[in-house]
Design an enzyme around this catalytic site. Structure first.
Site, short mmCIF file in Angstrom:
data_model
loop_
_atom_site.label_atom_id
_atom_site.label_comp_id
_atom_site.label_asym_id
_atom_site.label_seq_id
_atom_site.Cartn_x
_atom_site.Cartn_y
_atom_site.Cartn_z
N GLU A 81 0.81 -1.23 0.00
CA GLU A 81 0.00 0.00 0.00
C GLU A 81 0.84 1.27 0.00
OE1 GLU A 81 -2.59 -0.60 3.35
OE2 GLU A 81 -4.10 -1.63 2.13
N GLU A 112 6.83 -21.98 7.43
CA GLU A 112 7.32 -21.15 8.53
C GLU A 112 8.37 -21.87 9.38
OE1 GLU A 112 4.61 -21.59 12.40
OE2 GLU A 112 3.59 -20.50 10.79
#
Length: 276
Positions: A81, A112
């Site tokens: 953004e 992960e």
């Protein structure tokens, strides 16, 4: 100090399946109200990390977020953004998630847990001492993130983190840790809830404050934002009208003549008034 993973301790509520919709909403909302208070307690840590980010970015460095699961997605969101909001390069703020872009939409099993892939993913972007890396992990125990930060430390790269447990392995690995202690989740262990909200609030603070300090805001307006649709073009016109006290027609013309860039339009108008 011993490490207790409070994000995964037993919820303060039980028999959730027996609650009415209204009860569920009230209880979730009551828990959510505690998040901003937890963030407030971490403001000194947040301030210190922002100082480091600004120093790096002012010297042509880059900001990296690295995480897994919800935490990784939030980092990718914040990074993605920045270019449309502040007109910066897509290379200035970069979000990396365990498992790659596929993991943004679908969980990638065991991604992960890797203790080597995080550093490899950073290396793919030619990471260097000019940059700063922030690990994002609610639990503070994600191997992918911790190992990446440790490797950065060894290479002389500044590291920070956002976690929601006190004295976690991730906090101990980061040079500039942020710990937002939100406590047990409404649904036991569902750290996409309060912990995720806390991380989003902190990420908002990091990127917004940094961009303001880099001069990407004028007054309170996003004068460098990319006007990529009609709604944003209209907003740009309104900014120019407000800043220059001119009508809609003149503002549209100024914007059009300056490649739909609000800052350029304002500067061009001021330059013409000054005879430059």
């Amino acid at each position: 100090m011993s490490f207790i993973k409070t994000t995964e301790t037993e919820s303060s509520y039980n028999h959730l399946e027996k609650m009415s919709i209204k009860e569920l909403l009230i209880n979730i909302n009551n828990e959510d109200k505690t998040v901003s208070i937890a963030v407030e307690k971490s403001l000194p840590q947040i301030e210190t990390l922002i100082e480091q980010i600004v120093l790096k970015l002012k010297n042509s460095g880059r900001l990296f977020y690295i995480g897994a699961g919800t935490s990784g997605r939030l980092g990718v969101l914040d990074a993605s953004e920045c270019p449309p909001t502040y007109g910066v390069s897509h290379e200035m703020v970069i979000g990396i998630i365990a498992g790659g872009d596929t993991a943004i939409r679908k969980a990638v099993e065991f991604a992960e847990d890797s203790t080597t892939q995080g550093w490899k993913d950073l290396q793919a972007h030619n990471i260097s001492k000019n940059d700063i890396v922030i690990g994002v992990a609610a639990s503070g125990t994600t191997p992918y993130v911790i190992a990446a930060l440790k490797e950065c430390n060894e290479k002389g790269i500044i590291t920070g983190c956002i976690s929601c447990n006190k004295n976690s392995p991730l906090s101990n690995a980061a040079q500039f840790p942020i710990e937002v202690i939100v406590g047990p989740e409404f649904v036991t262990g569902s750290s996409r809830m309060k912990a995720g909200t806390a991380q989003k609030l902190v990420l908002n603070m990091l990127s917004t404050s940094t961009m303001i300090l880099l001069g990407k805001v004028k007054g309170n307006k996003m004068v460098d934002m990319q006007l990529s649709n009609n709604k944003l073009i209209d907003r740009g016109v309104e900014m120019i009208m407000s800043e220059l006290n001119i009508d809609n027609v003149k503002a549209k013309k100024l914007l059009h003549n300056n490649n739909n860039n609000v800052r350029a339009a304002i500067n061009a108008n001021n330059a013409s008034l000054n005879g430059n």
